[in-house]
Design an enzyme around this catalytic site. Structure first.
Site, mmCIF file in Angstrom:
data_model
loop_
_atom_site.group_PDB
_atom_site.id
_atom_site.type_symbol
_atom_site.label_atom_id
_atom_site.label_comp_id
_atom_site.label_asym_id
_atom_site.label_seq_id
_atom_site.Cartn_x
_atom_site.Cartn_y
_atom_site.Cartn_z
ATOM 1 N N HIS A 179 -20.293 13.329 -36.957
ATOM 2 C CA HIS A 179 -19.803 13.420 -35.580
ATOM 3 C C HIS A 179 -19.389 12.047 -35.068
ATOM 4 C CE1 HIS A 179 -19.581 13.998 -31.270
ATOM 5 N NE2 HIS A 179 -19.345 15.264 -31.546
ATOM 6 N N GLU A 211 -15.498 11.305 -34.043
ATOM 7 C CA GLU A 211 -15.386 10.677 -32.718
ATOM 8 C C GLU A 211 -15.396 9.147 -32.753
ATOM 9 O OE1 GLU A 211 -14.917 12.510 -30.092
ATOM 10 O OE2 GLU A 211 -15.885 14.448 -30.372
ATOM 11 N N HIS A 244 -16.158 21.392 -34.514
ATOM 12 C CA HIS A 244 -15.556 20.245 -35.213
ATOM 13 C C HIS A 244 -15.210 20.600 -36.660
ATOM 14 C CE1 HIS A 244 -15.912 17.418 -32.003
ATOM 15 N NE2 HIS A 244 -17.231 17.507 -31.932
#
Ligand code: CO
Length: 296
Positions: A179, A211, A244
């Site tokens: 992430h 991210e 995601h």
């Protein structure tokens, strides 16, 4: 006026405080475990969370295990769509206090101690400092999967095992999407994991994040160093293979997904493995061992 009222309240509290504090004195110890996930609204992806919850219940049959989600968007969505109410960590702790729990162990399902973990830590720290009626005798917080160099080595071993069939083919490289947490020092743990993986199996894994850093551009640059990288297995480095994984990682229609970017970079043979790490039996064992460590 406000100051006066506050002062009066404090004085009142000082006088009567001991009476409140002693109200629950002598009550029996009641232990509870609160597991905390970001959450998911996808029933298929929730299997990963359920696996960690069920493994915890199995390991601690005499201890109540509760679940909280940190994402308010997801909490509201599943309330609306599935009529399921999952509390925030703050609500869950207040509820457990109200129900007479004296010892509570909070265990995050997060991979790195990033921004989300900071919020849980702030809450747990605040609650742990509360004394008397609204406090717990003991409130502890466990550490996420990647919290030390040693943790990265453990995770590398899990990943080697998880992708052993794919890795048997020397032309295959496993690309993992974490992430990531921008502008947070804990994000560096992804690079530490890369080091652990390179030490155990040089060039066969590439770790990136959706991210933060390493970015997909960093991932492609690293892949270009490896002449043998002909086939790619794409998989999330996340507990849950949710939004995601399905969109940012694997969406073939989206030109900005990792799948499309790798295709555009010349990689033709790309396989996706969209299963959350939470479904992995070894991940569950490590999770439980981290709770045991905290409860010592
Ligand atoms: Co996200």
């Amino acid at each position: 006026m406000k100051t006066l009222i506050t002062a009066l309240a404090i004085v009142t509290l000082l006088i009567t405080g001991s009476a409140y504090a002693s109200e629950d004195d002598g009550k029996a110890d009641k232990k509870g475990i609160l597991v905390v996930s970001f959450g998911t609204s996808m029933p298929e992806a929730k299997k990963a969370i359920d696996n960690l919850v069920d493994s915890t219940k199995k390991a601690f049959p005499d201890t109540e295990v509760r679940l909280a989600y940190t994402s308010n968007i997801i909490r509201r969505k599943i309330m609306k769509e599935q009529n399921v109410n999952i509390p925030t960590p703050a609500l869950a702790l207040a509820q457990m206090n109200d129900e007479g729990f004296t010892h509570v162990y909070v265990m995050p399902m997060h991979i790195i101690p990033g921004e989300e973990f900071d919020d849980i830590q702030s809450l747990a720290g605040g609650m742990a400092s509360v004394e008397g009626k609204y406090g717990f005798k003991e409130l502890k917080l466990g550490s996420p999967y990647l919290s030390s160099v040693q943790d990265c080595d453990v995770m590398a071993d899990i990943l080697l095992q998880r992708f052993s069939k794919d890795l048997a083919d020397k032309k295959t490289v496993v690309v993992l999407m974490g992430h990531g947490t921008p502008e947070h020092i804990a994000n560096a743990l992804y690079s530490q994991l890369q080091l652990s993986l390179d030490k155990k199996m040089p060039g066969r894994f590439v770790v990136g994040t959706v991210e933060a850093a390493p970015t997909i551009d960093d991932v492609i640059a690293r892949l270009k160093h490896s002449k043998d990288a002909k086939k790619i297995v794409l998989s999330p480095l996340m507990i849950v293979a949710g939004d995601h994984a399905n969109n940012d990682l694997a969406d073939k229609e989206d030109p900005e997904s990792w799948f499309s970017m790798l295709k555009a970079a010349g990689y033709k043979d790309i396989k996706t493995f969209l299963v959350g790490l939470g479904e992995d039996a070894t991940m569950a064992r490590v999770y439980v061992s981290k709770i045991k460590e905290m409860m010592k």
